[in-house]
Design a protein around this motif. Sequence first.
Motif, PDB file in Angstrom:
ATOM      1  N   LYS A  26       0.759  -1.232  -0.068  1.00 31.05           N
ATOM      2  CA  LYS A  26      -0.001   0.013   0.090  1.00 31.05           C
ATOM      3  C   LYS A  26       0.696   1.309  -0.044  1.00 31.05           C
ATOM      4  O   LYS A  26       0.481   2.025  -0.709  1.00 31.05           O
ATOM      5  N   THR A  27       1.788   1.220   0.962  1.00 30.00           N
ATOM      6  CA  THR A  27       2.662   2.584   1.009  1.00 30.00           C
ATOM      7  C   THR A  27       3.530   2.746  -0.102  1.00 30.00           C
ATOM      8  O   THR A  27       3.447   3.801  -0.685  1.00 30.00           O
ATOM      9  N   THR A  28       3.935   1.660  -0.748  1.00 30.20           N
ATOM     10  CA  THR A  28       5.038   1.823  -1.878  1.00 30.20           C
ATOM     11  C   THR A  28       3.994   2.315  -3.281  1.00 30.20           C
ATOM     12  O   THR A  28       4.482   3.130  -3.847  1.00 30.20           O
ATOM     13  N   LEU A  29       2.879   1.867  -3.389  1.00 33.65           N
ATOM     14  CA  LEU A  29       2.119   2.227  -4.503  1.00 33.65           C
ATOM     15  C   LEU A  29       1.797   3.727  -4.203  1.00 33.65           C
ATOM     16  O   LEU A  29       1.704   4.276  -5.100  1.00 33.65           O
ATOM     17  N   LEU A  30       1.400   4.163  -2.931  1.00 34.66           N
ATOM     18  CA  LEU A  30       1.057   5.445  -2.896  1.00 34.66           C
ATOM     19  C   LEU A  30       2.410   6.380  -3.107  1.00 34.66           C
ATOM     20  O   LEU A  30       2.131   7.403  -3.626  1.00 34.66           O
ATOM     21  N   ARG A  31       3.308   6.002  -2.762  1.00 32.00           N
ATOM     22  CA  ARG A  31       4.561   6.832  -2.982  1.00 32.00           C
ATOM     23  C   ARG A  31       4.967   6.907  -4.558  1.00 32.00           C
ATOM     24  O   ARG A  31       5.474   7.919  -4.796  1.00 32.00           O
ATOM     25  N   CYS A  32       4.484   5.752  -5.230  1.00 28.55           N
ATOM     26  CA  CYS A  32       4.764   5.943  -6.566  1.00 28.55           C
ATOM     27  C   CYS A  32       3.703   6.839  -7.333  1.00 28.55           C
ATOM     28  O   CYS A  32       4.004   7.441  -8.237  1.00 28.55           O
ATOM     29  N   VAL A  33       2.433   7.259  -6.599  1.00 33.41           N
ATOM     30  CA  VAL A  33       1.576   8.214  -6.965  1.00 33.41           C
ATOM     31  C   VAL A  33       2.198   9.645  -6.743  1.00 33.41           C
ATOM     32  O   VAL A  33       1.995  10.420  -7.513  1.00 33.41           O
ATOM     33  N   TYR A  34       2.620   9.743  -5.640  1.00 31.22           N
ATOM     34  CA  TYR A  34       2.936  11.107  -5.067  1.00 31.22           C
ATOM     35  C   TYR A  34       4.027  11.439  -5.241  1.00 31.22           C
ATOM     36  O   TYR A  34       4.642  12.707  -5.044  1.00 31.22           O
ATOM     37  N   GLY A  35       5.035  10.810  -5.835  1.00 30.90           N
ATOM     38  CA  GLY A  35       6.209  11.114  -6.457  1.00 30.90           C
ATOM     39  C   GLY A  35       7.580  10.821  -5.787  1.00 30.90           C
ATOM     40  O   GLY A  35       8.833  11.062  -6.313  1.00 30.90           O
ATOM     41  N   THR A  36       7.701  10.275  -4.517  1.00 30.28           N
ATOM     42  CA  THR A  36       8.913  10.106  -3.744  1.00 30.28           C
ATOM     43  C   THR A  36       9.480   8.587  -4.399  1.00 30.28           C
ATOM     44  O   THR A  36      10.822   8.451  -4.283  1.00 30.28           O
ATOM     45  N   LEU A  37       8.829   7.923  -5.144  1.00 27.83           N
ATOM     46  CA  LEU A  37       9.490   6.555  -6.030  1.00 27.83           C
ATOM     47  C   LEU A  37       8.887   7.026  -7.369  1.00 27.83           C
ATOM     48  O   LEU A  37       7.786   7.242  -7.784  1.00 27.83           O
ATOM     49  N   ARG A  38       9.797   6.334  -8.282  1.00 27.26           N
ATOM     50  CA  ARG A  38       9.495   6.382  -9.684  1.00 27.26           C
ATOM     51  C   ARG A  38       8.965   4.880  -9.940  1.00 27.26           C
ATOM     52  O   ARG A  38       9.850   4.013  -9.686  1.00 27.26           O
ATOM     53  N   PRO A  39       8.012   4.583 -10.651  1.00 22.06           N
ATOM     54  CA  PRO A  39       7.564   3.068 -10.996  1.00 22.06           C
ATOM     55  C   PRO A  39       8.652   2.708 -11.800  1.00 22.06           C
ATOM     56  O   PRO A  39       9.147   3.436 -12.768  1.00 22.06           O
ATOM     57  N   THR A  40       8.913   1.396 -11.875  1.00 20.34           N
ATOM     58  CA  THR A  40       9.833   0.603 -12.615  1.00 20.34           C
ATOM     59  C   THR A  40       9.332   0.130 -13.966  1.00 20.34           C
ATOM     60  O   THR A  40       9.839  -0.167 -14.587  1.00 20.34           O
ATOM     61  N   HIS A  41       7.957   0.149 -13.712  1.00 21.57           N
ATOM     62  CA  HIS A  41       7.216  -0.257 -14.927  1.00 21.57           C
ATOM     63  C   HIS A  41       5.875   0.528 -14.913  1.00 21.57           C
ATOM     64  O   HIS A  41       5.126   0.602 -13.883  1.00 21.57           O
TER      65      HIS A  41
END
Length: 258
Positions: free
Chosen positions: A43-58
């Motif tokens: 859940k947290t990883t998915l949200l971080r991909c949405v708000y920009g602290t992580l960049r999706p790898t795909h």
Amino acid sequence: MTASLSLEGLSYETGGRLLVDRADLTTAPGETVGLVGPNGSGKTTLLRCVYGTLRPTHGRALLDGRDLHTMTPKERARRVATVPQDGGTEFELTVREVVAMGRSPHKRFWEADTAADTTLADEALAQVGIAGLAPRAFPTLSGGERQRALVARALVQRPALLVLDEPTNHLDISHQLGILTLIERSATTSLLALHDLNLAAHYCDRIYVLRAGRIVASGTPHDVLTPALLDTVYGVKAEVSEHPVTGRPFVVYLPPST
């Protein structure tokens, strides 16, 4: 202002571990959409991909059809506000100053807070029930008070999309209900992770269920919160009935059989 969010095959991998696996998710403008699932489900990883602290790898996260990761940080901050789990700050700022930081994306770097910024901050503090704490130093607040201040900061940002990771952490029941009611009534699209399934059932228009990084179910609370799914995803026995007042699903957990 509201927006539509769409995740298209979004994945995030690190150190050979796939933490989010080809997630597809949509929110309509103005919807409150919940993410639920066991600890470590992504859940947290998915949200971080949405708000920009992580960049999706795909895959991609699109806001009104535009890839969030092609926006500049300031562009994204003007449209997306977040309340992360670990959003505390030890800066020696007052609570009012921390909340007023939500106006930063809408100003030039060197611009000082205006009287209008202060008014917006004070209104948001009143909305979350901590107006009296405005002059306090932020680090002196309790966990629950900090959480409410961070929600106020996100509201001051006036976003089109509000992303919240366990916004009821550290809050007593009264303030849990108050914050979620405020989010539900705000003029934004909201995506939030919740542990409490009964809160998710009451406040969310739709729910996505994650398990081991994959979305395994989605739909209305009635569609998703079934005894079979709770057994499969959480490994618990439960009865699900209709709440006599709200008509929403109400989950009662059963003790393990001996």
